[in-house]
Design a protein around this motif. Structure first.
Motif, PDB file in Angstrom:
ATOM      1  N   LEU A  28       5.992   2.150   0.239  1.00  0.00           N
ATOM      2  CA  LEU A  28       5.563   1.841   1.606  1.00  0.00           C
ATOM      3  C   LEU A  28       5.480   3.109   2.449  1.00  0.00           C
ATOM      4  CD1 LEU A  28       4.903  -0.278   3.759  1.00  0.00           C
ATOM      5  CD2 LEU A  28       7.351  -0.506   4.186  1.00  0.00           C
ATOM      6  N   GLY A  29       6.457   4.004   2.298  1.00  0.00           N
ATOM      7  CA  GLY A  29       6.426   5.248   3.051  1.00  0.00           C
ATOM      8  C   GLY A  29       5.235   6.119   2.684  1.00  0.00           C
ATOM      9  N   VAL A  30       4.900   6.181   1.389  1.00  0.00           N
ATOM     10  CA  VAL A  30       3.750   6.975   0.955  1.00  0.00           C
ATOM     11  C   VAL A  30       2.454   6.366   1.485  1.00  0.00           C
ATOM     12  CG1 VAL A  30       2.460   7.816  -1.039  1.00  0.00           C
ATOM     13  CG2 VAL A  30       4.955   7.818  -1.088  1.00  0.00           C
ATOM     14  N   ILE A  31       2.363   5.032   1.514  1.00  0.00           N
ATOM     15  CA  ILE A  31       1.164   4.379   2.045  1.00  0.00           C
ATOM     16  C   ILE A  31       0.971   4.742   3.515  1.00  0.00           C
ATOM     17  CG2 ILE A  31       0.140   2.147   2.616  1.00  0.00           C
ATOM     18  CD1 ILE A  31       1.447   1.007   0.120  1.00  0.00           C
ATOM     19  N   ILE A  32       2.037   4.683   4.291  1.00  0.00           N
ATOM     20  CA  ILE A  32       1.937   5.027   5.717  1.00  0.00           C
ATOM     21  C   ILE A  32       1.576   6.496   5.887  1.00  0.00           C
ATOM     22  CG2 ILE A  32       3.233   5.197   7.864  1.00  0.00           C
ATOM     23  CD1 ILE A  32       4.878   2.793   6.952  1.00  0.00           C
ATOM     24  N   VAL A 114      -4.893   1.987   2.707  1.00  0.00           N
ATOM     25  CA  VAL A 114      -4.000   1.591   3.792  1.00  0.00           C
ATOM     26  C   VAL A 114      -3.758   0.079   3.753  1.00  0.00           C
ATOM     27  CG1 VAL A 114      -3.673   1.634   6.293  1.00  0.00           C
ATOM     28  CG2 VAL A 114      -4.853   3.515   5.151  1.00  0.00           C
ATOM     29  N   LEU A 115      -4.748  -0.682   3.249  1.00  0.00           N
ATOM     30  CA  LEU A 115      -4.601  -2.134   3.201  1.00  0.00           C
ATOM     31  C   LEU A 115      -3.496  -2.576   2.256  1.00  0.00           C
ATOM     32  CD1 LEU A 115      -8.360  -3.233   3.218  1.00  0.00           C
ATOM     33  CD2 LEU A 115      -6.747  -3.156   5.130  1.00  0.00           C
ATOM     34  N   ARG A 116      -2.990  -1.646   1.444  1.00  0.00           N
ATOM     35  CA  ARG A 116      -1.872  -2.003   0.574  1.00  0.00           C
ATOM     36  C   ARG A 116      -0.613  -2.318   1.387  1.00  0.00           C
ATOM     37  NH1 ARG A 116      -0.521   1.715  -4.188  1.00  0.00           N
ATOM     38  NH2 ARG A 116       0.637  -0.164  -4.685  1.00  0.00           N
ATOM     39  N   LEU A 117      -0.635  -1.957   2.665  1.00  0.00           N
ATOM     40  CA  LEU A 117       0.481  -2.332   3.530  1.00  0.00           C
ATOM     41  C   LEU A 117       0.633  -3.847   3.590  1.00  0.00           C
ATOM     42  CD1 LEU A 117       0.163   0.113   6.564  1.00  0.00           C
ATOM     43  CD2 LEU A 117       2.073  -0.051   4.980  1.00  0.00           C
ATOM     44  N   ALA A 118      -0.504  -4.553   3.526  1.00  0.00           N
ATOM     45  CA  ALA A 118      -0.450  -6.013   3.581  1.00  0.00           C
ATOM     46  C   ALA A 118       0.283  -6.592   2.389  1.00  0.00           C
ATOM     47  CB  ALA A 118      -1.872  -6.584   3.648  1.00  0.00           C
TER      48      ALA A 118
END
Length: 272
Positions: A28-32, A114-118
Motif C-alpha cells: 500500500l505504501g509503494v502504491i501511494i 494507482v487504482l490498486r488502492l481500491a
C-alpha cells in the motif's frame, strides 16, 4: 512425497508472506508513493530530477512485478479466480509494454496502478464491490433514461427547432442541449431564448428537469445505495456466520474436554 510436501510448505510460507499485514501495508505504501511519483513526472519533464523519478518509477514497477509473481506462486490457479487479482495483473502487465512508437499512449496508462488502492484498502474495496453489485440495476435505469431522453429530444426538435436552431436544430444538437439542461448548466439562458417566441415553453423545461434530473437520475443513487447495503449485509452475514462457527468450535472443544475428563475419571475408578 517429500518433494510434494516441500512444495506445499513453500507455497504455504509464500501465502503467509503475501497475506501478512506488514507485507500488505508495504505494498500500500509503494502504491501511494508511486502515485506521487507519477504526478511529479507530469510536472517535471526534463532534467536530472526527471531521470531520478524515472528510475524510481521503474524500481516500483519491478516491485509490483515481484509482488504479483509471489501471489501467483502462493495461490496458484486460485489467483485467477479473484477479479481484483486479475485486475492487478492487467495493470502491471500494461505497464510492462514498451511505450514507444504507436504504443506511446500506453505510457499514460501507468497511472492505472494507482487504482490498486481500491484493492488494498478494505473500505474502498467494499465501495467498488457495491458499485459492481449495482451495475444490473444501473443498466435498467440507464435504459429508462435513454428512453426518456429520446422522447424529449424528438418533442423538443419538433417544437423548437425552427425557433432556436442553434440549440434544437436537429436530433444531435437537441440531445446535447437537453443533456446540458439535465446537468443544470445554463439552462435558464436556453429557456429564455425559446420563451421569447414561445412563452409557454417553460412547461417543457420544468417537466423535463423534474422527470430526468430529479426522478430518473436519483434512481441511480437509489440503486447504488441498494448495492452498497447488499454488500454490507453480505459482509455482516459472513461475520455472523464466522462468529457462529467459532461458537460451535468452542462448544465442541468444551464437549471434548468433558469427555476426556470423564474418561480420565473412569480410568482412575477402574484402577482403584
Amino acid at each position: 512425497m517429500s518433494v510434494g510436501g516441500g512444495d506445499v510448505s513453500i507455497r504455504a510460507r509464500l501465502r503467509g508472506l503475501v497475506e501478512h499485514p506488514g507485507f500488505q501495508r508495504a505494498v500500500l505504501g509503494v502504491i501511494i508513493a508511486n502515485a506521487v511519483v507519477l504526478g511529479l513526472e507530469t510536472s517535471i519533464v526534463d532534467g536530472p530530477v526527471d531521470q531520478v523519478l524515472q528510475v524510481v518509477d521503474d524500481a516500483m514497477l519491478w516491485f509490483f512485478v515481484t509482488e504479483i509473481a509471489l501471489r501467483l506462486l502462493a495461490h496458484g490457479f486460485r489467483f485467477f479466480r479473484d477479479p481484483w487479482s486479475v485486475f492487478d495483473l492487467l495493470v502491471v502487465g500494461i505497464a510492462l509494454i514498451p511505450a514507444t512508437g504507436p504504443l506511446a499512449v500506453l505510457r499514460a496508462l501507468r497511472v492505472l496502478r494507482v487504482l490498486r488502492l481500491a484493492d488494498s484498502v478494505p473500505a474502498m474495496k467494499r465501495v467498488v464491490n457495491g458499485l459492481v453489485a449495482a451495475v444490473p440495476g444501473m443498466g435498467s435505469v440507464g435504459a429508462l433514461l435513454v428512453l426518456v431522453m429520446y422522447v424529449s429530444v424528438v418533442i423538443a426538435t419538433n417544437l423548437y427547432g425552427a425557433i432556436a436552431p442553434d440549440h434544437f436544430g436537429d436530433l444531435g444538437t437537441t440531445a446535447f442541449t437537453l443533456f446540458q439542461v439535465m446537468t443544470g448548466e445554463a439552462w435558464p439562458d436556453i429557456a429564455d431564448e425559446v420563451m421569447v417566441h414561445e412563452p409557454m415553453a417553460w412547461i417543457f423545461f420544468v417537466v423535463f428537469i423534474l422527470v430526468v434530473s430529479f426522478a430518473v437520475l436519483n434512481l441511480f443513487i437509489a440503486v447504488v445505495v441498494s448495492g452498497m447495503e447488499s454488500i454490507d449485509d453480505l459482509a455482516e452475514h459472513e461475520e455472523r456466520s464466522d462468529a457462529e462457527v467459532m461458537d460451535e468450535l468452542r462448544a465442541i472443544r468444551a464437549q471434548l474436554s468433558a469427555v476426556q475428563e470423564e474418561l480420565a475419571r473412569s480410568r482412575a475408578t477402574s484402577e482403584i
